[in-house]
Scaffold this motif. Structure first.
Motif, short mmCIF file in Angstrom:
data_model
loop_
_atom_site.label_atom_id
_atom_site.label_comp_id
_atom_site.label_asym_id
_atom_site.label_seq_id
_atom_site.Cartn_x
_atom_site.Cartn_y
_atom_site.Cartn_z
N TRP A 27 15.33 70.95 -0.63
CA TRP A 27 15.20 72.25 -1.30
C TRP A 27 15.66 72.14 -2.75
O TRP A 27 15.02 72.69 -3.66
N SER A 28 16.75 71.42 -2.99
CA SER A 28 17.27 71.31 -4.36
C SER A 28 16.30 70.54 -5.26
O SER A 28 16.26 70.78 -6.47
N ARG A 29 15.52 69.63 -4.70
CA ARG A 29 14.55 68.89 -5.49
C ARG A 29 13.29 69.71 -5.73
O ARG A 29 12.62 69.56 -6.75
N TRP A 55 25.37 67.99 -4.39
CA TRP A 55 26.52 67.22 -4.85
C TRP A 55 27.76 68.09 -4.95
O TRP A 55 28.88 67.62 -4.70
N ALA A 56 27.56 69.37 -5.29
CA ALA A 56 28.70 70.29 -5.32
C ALA A 56 29.24 70.52 -3.92
O ALA A 56 30.45 70.56 -3.70
N MET A 57 28.33 70.67 -2.94
CA MET A 57 28.76 70.84 -1.56
C MET A 57 29.46 69.57 -1.05
O MET A 57 30.45 69.66 -0.31
N PRO A 97 34.52 65.42 6.75
CA PRO A 97 33.84 64.12 6.68
C PRO A 97 32.63 64.20 5.73
O PRO A 97 31.86 65.15 5.78
N ILE A 98 32.48 63.20 4.88
CA ILE A 98 31.37 63.21 3.93
C ILE A 98 30.21 62.32 4.38
O ILE A 98 29.13 62.39 3.81
N LEU A 99 30.44 61.49 5.41
CA LEU A 99 29.37 60.61 5.87
C LEU A 99 28.13 61.39 6.32
O LEU A 99 27.00 61.02 5.94
N PRO A 100 28.26 62.47 7.12
CA PRO A 100 27.06 63.22 7.50
C PRO A 100 26.29 63.76 6.29
O PRO A 100 25.06 63.73 6.28
N ASP A 101 27.02 64.23 5.27
CA ASP A 101 26.35 64.73 4.06
C ASP A 101 25.60 63.60 3.36
O ASP A 101 24.45 63.78 2.92
N LEU A 102 26.23 62.45 3.24
CA LEU A 102 25.60 61.31 2.55
C LEU A 102 24.35 60.84 3.29
O LEU A 102 23.33 60.51 2.67
N LEU A 103 24.42 60.82 4.62
CA LEU A 103 23.25 60.42 5.40
C LEU A 103 22.11 61.41 5.18
O LEU A 103 20.94 61.01 5.07
#
Length: 239
Positions: free
Chosen positions: A132-134, A156-158, A168-174
């Motif tokens: 959506w952001s793209r 990236w803000a989230m 945990p940031i791993l789920p976001d990065l995936l």
């Protein structure tokens, strides 16, 4: 002002179905109907005990009822819906394929031991947010009433907020990786080369048509279904 029932009925089918299943899964967990371990992505159980449902059910658990759960559900209701009603308007089969491709990508990434996570629902939601952001990079986002930024920077803000709050940031990065891969293959690569190497498979189009006979909309990557859709439309008009 519409009622909750009217709002729910107005949601597009894929976002509505996915959000509903996530809500039902979390509610069932809190009612003690099943422990989440039975739905977690554990590859040992998938291949040794043939518990293949884990490849699907892990996408429906967004965590316990909490602020984070509410935020993820709202992401589906807002950004998933905006994608399905906007960029993917009259392209429901394409939106469904995006979700399937994202889920498959996340399953492959999670098979790498350092990247394994038992539940990929948060990652799939974050993939929706990234795409959506793209697609709407210049949309204005008011982040918790504190700062306004362009949608392009929203994922990236989230991610930064998850770091601050200790999530945990791993789920976001995936989710970002899966979302960027889809966006690259369907938008950036075709713009650069003129070739779309990730067209919606015909089996997705056909199954969606069979599941929604009243949806007289042609998925753009399924041209061979055009005559069938037109014929179905004419039969409904004459019938």
């Amino acid at each position: 002002m519409s009622t909750p029932a009217e709002f729910y009925n107005s949601l597009p089918p894929i976002s509505k179905a996915y959000g509903t299943m996530c809500l039902v899964a979390t509610t069932a967990f809190h009612l003690g109907l099943f422990p989440p371990e039975y739905t977690a992505l554990i590859y040992e159980y998938v291949f040794k005990h043939f518990e293949v449902w884990r490849l699907v059910t892990n996408f429906f658990f967004l965590g316990k009822f909490s602020i984070n759960f509410g935020i993820r559900l709202l992401m589906i209701a807002r950004y998933g819906v905006q994608l399905e009603k906007g960029v993917f308007e009259r392209r429901t089969a394409d939106f469904l394929w995006m979700m399937i491709f994202g889920a498959l990508t996340l399953l492959v990434l999670s098979a790498i031991p350092p990247l394994w996570t038992p539940f990929l629902g948060v990652s799939l939601v974050f993939m929706l947010l990234y795409i959506w952001s793209r697609e709407f990079p210049n949309a204005k986002i008011n982040l918790y009433g504190l700062v306004q930024l362009k949608a392009f920077y929203f994922p990236w803000a989230m991610l930064a907020l998850d770091v601050i709050f200790g999530s945990p940031i791993l789920p976001d990065l995936l989710g970002i990786v899966a979302g960027h891969l889809y966006y690259f293959l369907t938008v950036l690569h075709p713009l650069a080369t003129g070739k779309n190497i990730l067209k919606t498979p015909k089996w997705v189009c056909i199954n969606w048509l069979a599941a929604s006979e009243s949806d007289i909309r042609q998925p753009p990557h399924c041209p061979r279904l055009n005559q069938q859709l037109v014929r179905l439309s004419e039969e409904e008009v004459t019938g």
